[in-house]
Write an enzyme that holds these catalytic residues in place. Structure first.
Site, PDB file in Angstrom:
ATOM      1  N   TRP A 105       0.816  -1.223   0.000  1.00 25.34           N
ATOM      2  CA  TRP A 105       0.000   0.000   0.000  1.00 25.34           C
ATOM      3  C   TRP A 105       0.849   1.272   0.000  1.00 25.34           C
ATOM      4  CZ3 TRP A 105      -4.400  -1.025   4.157  1.00 25.34           C
ATOM      5  CH2 TRP A 105      -5.214  -2.078   3.712  1.00 25.34           C
ATOM      6  N   HIS A 138      12.885  -1.970  -0.286  1.00 24.85           N
ATOM      7  CA  HIS A 138      12.138  -1.475  -1.442  1.00 24.85           C
ATOM      8  C   HIS A 138      12.950  -0.352  -2.104  1.00 24.85           C
ATOM      9  CE1 HIS A 138       9.045   0.436  -3.861  1.00 24.85           C
ATOM     10  NE2 HIS A 138       8.395  -0.708  -3.794  1.00 24.85           N
ATOM     11  N   GLY A 171       5.359   2.312 -10.641  1.00 19.84           N
ATOM     12  CA  GLY A 171       4.491   3.482 -10.647  1.00 19.84           C
ATOM     13  C   GLY A 171       4.522   4.255 -11.953  1.00 19.84           C
ATOM     14  N   SER A 227       4.149  -1.952 -11.830  1.00 23.73           N
ATOM     15  CA  SER A 227       2.969  -1.756 -12.689  1.00 23.73           C
ATOM     16  C   SER A 227       2.265  -3.059 -13.059  1.00 23.73           C
ATOM     17  CB  SER A 227       3.339  -0.967 -13.952  1.00 23.73           C
ATOM     18  OG  SER A 227       3.859   0.298 -13.591  1.00 23.73           O
ATOM     19  N   GLY A 277       1.754  -2.371  -6.202  1.00 29.04           N
ATOM     20  CA  GLY A 277       1.561  -1.068  -5.564  1.00 29.04           C
ATOM     21  C   GLY A 277       0.170  -0.529  -5.881  1.00 29.04           C
ATOM     22  N   GLY A 278       0.109   0.352  -6.870  1.00 27.46           N
ATOM     23  CA  GLY A 278      -1.119   1.065  -7.207  1.00 27.46           C
ATOM     24  C   GLY A 278      -2.362   0.186  -7.294  1.00 27.46           C
TER      25      GLY A 278
HETATM   26  P1  13P Z   1       3.301  -0.179  -8.757  1.00 22.88           P
HETATM   27  O1  13P Z   1       2.540  -1.474  -8.847  1.00 22.88           O
HETATM   28  O2  13P Z   1       2.464   0.977  -8.328  1.00 22.88           O
HETATM   29  O3  13P Z   1       4.114   0.090  -9.973  1.00 22.88           O
HETATM   30  O4  13P Z   1       4.349  -0.383  -7.551  1.00 22.88           O
HETATM   31  C1  13P Z   1       5.148  -1.489  -7.559  1.00 22.88           C
HETATM   32  C2  13P Z   1       5.841  -1.551  -6.257  1.00 22.88           C
HETATM   33  O5  13P Z   1       6.718  -0.760  -5.975  1.00 22.88           O
HETATM   34  C3  13P Z   1       5.424  -2.577  -5.304  1.00 22.88           C
HETATM   35  O6  13P Z   1       6.286  -2.643  -4.228  1.00 22.88           O
END
Ligand code: 13P
Length: 248
Positions: A10, A94, A170, A210, A231-232
């Site tokens: 998150w 990370h 991202g 992504s 992430g997103g």
């Molecule tokens: P996104 O899925 O938003 O690109 O982020 C990936 C991420 O950094 C997961 O730790």
């Protein structure tokens, strides 16, 4: 057979109340999941989300952990503090921590050992920047991250590795399934050389960057890819549950 693991990161999103609402929506959607499902939430969300997840098949994760048991480390959180709330997984190293908060392979290594000693499962992130990929340094960078970041591991399969190319995080730019598969294959081969080939066969390696409801199927169909760190797309219950059900 490696059991797939789909984890949401998150990042710095969702207050505790919003986090509880999100997992309450998510629980029924993933109750029949055939893979491990994890949500890695902000520290302040942990108590409430932990309570909300009780009796569900969703495991709780944190986004970092300090290497000391306790002491004068203002702003940090120890493994015991996480364990008290039933946290099972913890993201370590990370790229956002490396990029903005000075994490190095050395601090990643110390945090990983502290997590393991406390019985937490580290999700250790590795990955190259765009410049490193474009100048042909991907394998070199990953090798150093593995050699230094994972140093001293007895069994590499006691952790989860997340391969997150920094240029795909991202940005909406995903590594192609072939690129991700090839690079994760390299990570596994390297782990076999540094640790033992048998443990390298067992270690789960996720792809992150992504990953979404649309591209997850193709990525997850790749033989080397054992899961996703999302992430997103983990911030919406519907999207995240579609990734959990990547094979449907
Ligand atoms: P996104 O899925 O938003 O690109 O982020 C990936 C991420 O950094 C997961 O730790």
């Amino acid at each position: 057979m490696r059991r797939p693991i789909i984890a949401g990161n998150w990042k710095m999103n969702n207050t505790a109340a919003a986090g509880v609402a999100l997992v309450n929506e998510l629980k029924p959607l993933v109750a029949d999941a055939e893979c491990d499902v994890v949500v890695c939430v902000p520290f302040t969300d942990i108590p409430a989300v932990s309570e909300a997840l009780k009796g569900s098949n969703i495991a709780l994760g944190a986004q970092n952990v300090h290497f000391a048991e306790k002491g004068a480390y203002t702003g940090e959180i120890s493994a015991d503090m996480l364990k008290e709330y039933g946290v099972k997984y913890v993201i370590i190293g990370h790229s956002e921590r490396r990029q903005y908060f000075g994490e190095t392979n050395e601090t990643v290594n110390k945090r990983m050992h502290a997590a393991l000693a406390a019985g937490l499962i580290p999700i250790v992130c590795v990955g190259e920047s765009l410049e490193e990929r474009e100048t042909g340094k991907t394998e070199q960078v990953l090798s150093v991250q593995i050699e230094e970041g994972l140093k001293g591991l007895e069994d590499v399969s006691s952790i989860v590795i997340a391969y997150e190319p920094v240029w795909a995080i991202g940005t909406g730019k995903t590594a192609t399934a072939e690129q991700a598969n090839e690079t994760i294959g390299f990570i596994r081969k390297k782990c076999g050389e540094v640790f033992c080939p048998k443990c390298a066969e067992k270690v789960r390696i996720q792809y992150g960057g992504s990953m979404n409801a649309k591209n997850c199927k193709e990525l997850m169909a790749m033989p080397e890819i054992d899961g996703g760190l999302i992430g997103g797309a983990s911030l919406k219950a519907q999207d995240f549950s579609q990734i959990v059900h990547y094979n449907k």
